[in-house]
Design a protein around this motif. Structure first.
Motif, short mmCIF file in Angstrom:
data_model
loop_
_atom_site.label_atom_id
_atom_site.label_comp_id
_atom_site.label_asym_id
_atom_site.label_seq_id
_atom_site.Cartn_x
_atom_site.Cartn_y
_atom_site.Cartn_z
N GLU A 1 3.41 42.60 27.57
CA GLU A 1 3.81 43.64 28.53
C GLU A 1 2.82 43.73 29.69
O GLU A 1 3.22 43.92 30.84
CB GLU A 1 3.89 44.97 27.80
CG GLU A 1 4.37 46.13 28.64
CD GLU A 1 4.46 47.42 27.82
OE1 GLU A 1 3.79 48.40 28.18
OE2 GLU A 1 5.18 47.42 26.80
N LEU A 2 1.54 43.60 29.39
CA LEU A 2 0.51 43.73 30.43
C LEU A 2 0.20 42.41 31.13
O LEU A 2 -0.62 42.38 32.05
CB LEU A 2 -0.78 44.29 29.83
CG LEU A 2 -0.76 45.75 29.38
CD1 LEU A 2 -2.12 46.17 28.84
CD2 LEU A 2 -0.35 46.68 30.53
N ALA A 3 0.86 41.34 30.72
CA ALA A 3 0.56 40.02 31.30
C ALA A 3 0.60 39.99 32.83
O ALA A 3 -0.32 39.43 33.45
CB ALA A 3 1.51 38.97 30.71
N PRO A 4 1.61 40.57 33.48
CA PRO A 4 1.61 40.53 34.95
C PRO A 4 0.36 41.14 35.57
O PRO A 4 -0.14 40.66 36.60
CB PRO A 4 2.86 41.33 35.33
CG PRO A 4 3.76 41.21 34.14
CD PRO A 4 2.84 41.21 32.96
N VAL A 5 -0.19 42.18 34.93
CA VAL A 5 -1.41 42.81 35.46
C VAL A 5 -2.61 41.90 35.24
O VAL A 5 -3.48 41.76 36.10
CB VAL A 5 -1.65 44.18 34.81
CG1 VAL A 5 -2.77 44.92 35.54
CG2 VAL A 5 -0.38 45.02 34.83
N PHE A 6 -2.67 41.25 34.07
CA PHE A 6 -3.73 40.27 33.83
C PHE A 6 -3.68 39.17 34.89
O PHE A 6 -4.71 38.78 35.45
CB PHE A 6 -3.57 39.64 32.44
CG PHE A 6 -4.13 40.46 31.32
CD1 PHE A 6 -5.51 40.60 31.15
CD2 PHE A 6 -3.30 41.10 30.42
CE1 PHE A 6 -6.04 41.35 30.11
CE2 PHE A 6 -3.82 41.85 29.37
CZ PHE A 6 -5.19 41.98 29.21
N PHE A 7 -2.48 38.68 35.17
CA PHE A 7 -2.34 37.59 36.14
C PHE A 7 -2.76 38.04 37.54
O PHE A 7 -3.37 37.28 38.30
CB PHE A 7 -0.89 37.07 36.16
CG PHE A 7 -0.43 36.53 34.82
CD1 PHE A 7 -1.33 35.96 33.93
CD2 PHE A 7 0.91 36.60 34.46
CE1 PHE A 7 -0.91 35.46 32.70
CE2 PHE A 7 1.35 36.10 33.23
CZ PHE A 7 0.44 35.53 32.36
N GLU A 8 -2.44 39.29 37.89
CA GLU A 8 -2.86 39.84 39.19
C GLU A 8 -4.38 39.95 39.30
O GLU A 8 -4.93 39.98 40.40
CB GLU A 8 -2.24 41.22 39.40
CG GLU A 8 -0.75 41.21 39.66
CD GLU A 8 -0.16 42.62 39.59
OE1 GLU A 8 -0.95 43.59 39.45
OE2 GLU A 8 1.08 42.73 39.65
N ASN A 9 -5.04 40.00 38.13
CA ASN A 9 -6.50 40.19 38.11
C ASN A 9 -7.24 38.92 37.72
O ASN A 9 -8.33 38.97 37.13
CB ASN A 9 -6.85 41.34 37.18
CG ASN A 9 -6.57 42.70 37.79
OD1 ASN A 9 -7.40 43.24 38.53
ND2 ASN A 9 -5.40 43.25 37.53
N GLY A 10 -6.67 37.77 38.06
CA GLY A 10 -7.40 36.51 37.97
C GLY A 10 -7.25 35.73 36.68
O GLY A 10 -7.87 34.67 36.52
#
Length: 246
Positions: free
Chosen positions: A61-70
């Motif tokens: 679920e949080l993967a897109p936020v991880f990807f946005e943060n490098g």
């Protein structure tokens, strides 16, 4: 003996036999980690309750936020064979996570995380932990406390994301109860999409989730009925007002 914290060290050099498109494909740790920033979380076993209900879904679920943060990739590791891991991936919300079968326990052993779970009939399995790996070098590890059972306190997705960026904004998620052919439902889904709020849709029908279920959950008999981040919002008009305040 305390489980080792290997921050500052390289990940073990291991080759994982995987099954992809009915073919055997060897995946190396170099292929997973070299030149990339990777979040790894390791767990005792596929299909086990905590792993399926919380650990894997929240990272997904949080993967897109991880990807946005490098972060380039999120990897889930478990001492299971590739067939079990593939079935688990198909059964789970795991589109954003790469599942790697550490079938022989070589990676877990190299990490010092291979533990004996014979009391559960599991044999040797991985202790639950997470880590941030940059170009094959471990920057940060979150290791669950060594207490009986299967503790799940620090290796979760939210803890890792807070380490990477304490100010990262977690995405809102919505649940929409709807019926086929309902124009107000279509309007509500369109508003959620415009607001970049991901949603799951639950169809109300004579079988499965019924109007009786909807009344029990939302105290309402009409659709749509919308919940955002666990908070009851209401119908399409209430959703419009809710989004206007954001």
């Amino acid at each position: 003996m305390a489980l080792p914290n290997r921050e500052g060290q390289s990940v073990p050099n291991v080759t994982f036999p995987t099954r992809q498109n009915n073919q055997w494909v060897n995946v190396t740790t170099d292929e997973i980690f070299k030149g990339k920033t990777v979040v790894v979380f390791s767990l005792p076993g596929a299909f086990t309750p905590t792993c399926s209900s919380t650990h894997l879904p929240r990272y997904n679920e949080l993967a897109p936020v991880f990807f946005e943060n490098g972060v380039d990739e999120i990897v889930c590791m478990s001492v299971n064979d590739t067939f079990v891991m593939n079935e688990w991936a198909a059964d789970q919300e795991a589109d954003n996570v790469r599942l790697i079968p550490d079938g022989n326990g070589e990676f877990s052993e190299g990490m010092g995380m291979l533990v004996n779970k014979e009391d559960l009939g599991f044999g040797m399995r991985s202790w639950r932990y997470s880590m941030l790996v940059k170009d094959g070098v471990i920057e940060k590890m979150f290791i669950e406390p060594e207490v009986p059972g299967d503790p799940f306190e620090v290796s979760d997705a939210d803890t890792m994301l807070s380490y990477i960026n304490p100010n990262a904004k977690h995405p809102s998620v919505a649940t929409v109860f709807s019926k086929d052919g309902c124009p107000f439902c279509a309007k509500a889904k369109s508003m959620l999409e415009d607001a970049n709020i991901h949603y799951e849709e639950i169809k109300v029908s004579h079988s499965g989730v019924t109007s009786r279920t909807l009344r029990a959950v939302a105290n309402a008999g009409t659709v749509p009925q919308i919940f955002i981040d666990g908070e009851y919002v209401g119908g399409s008009e209430e959703l419009e007002a809710y989004l206007a305040k954001k």
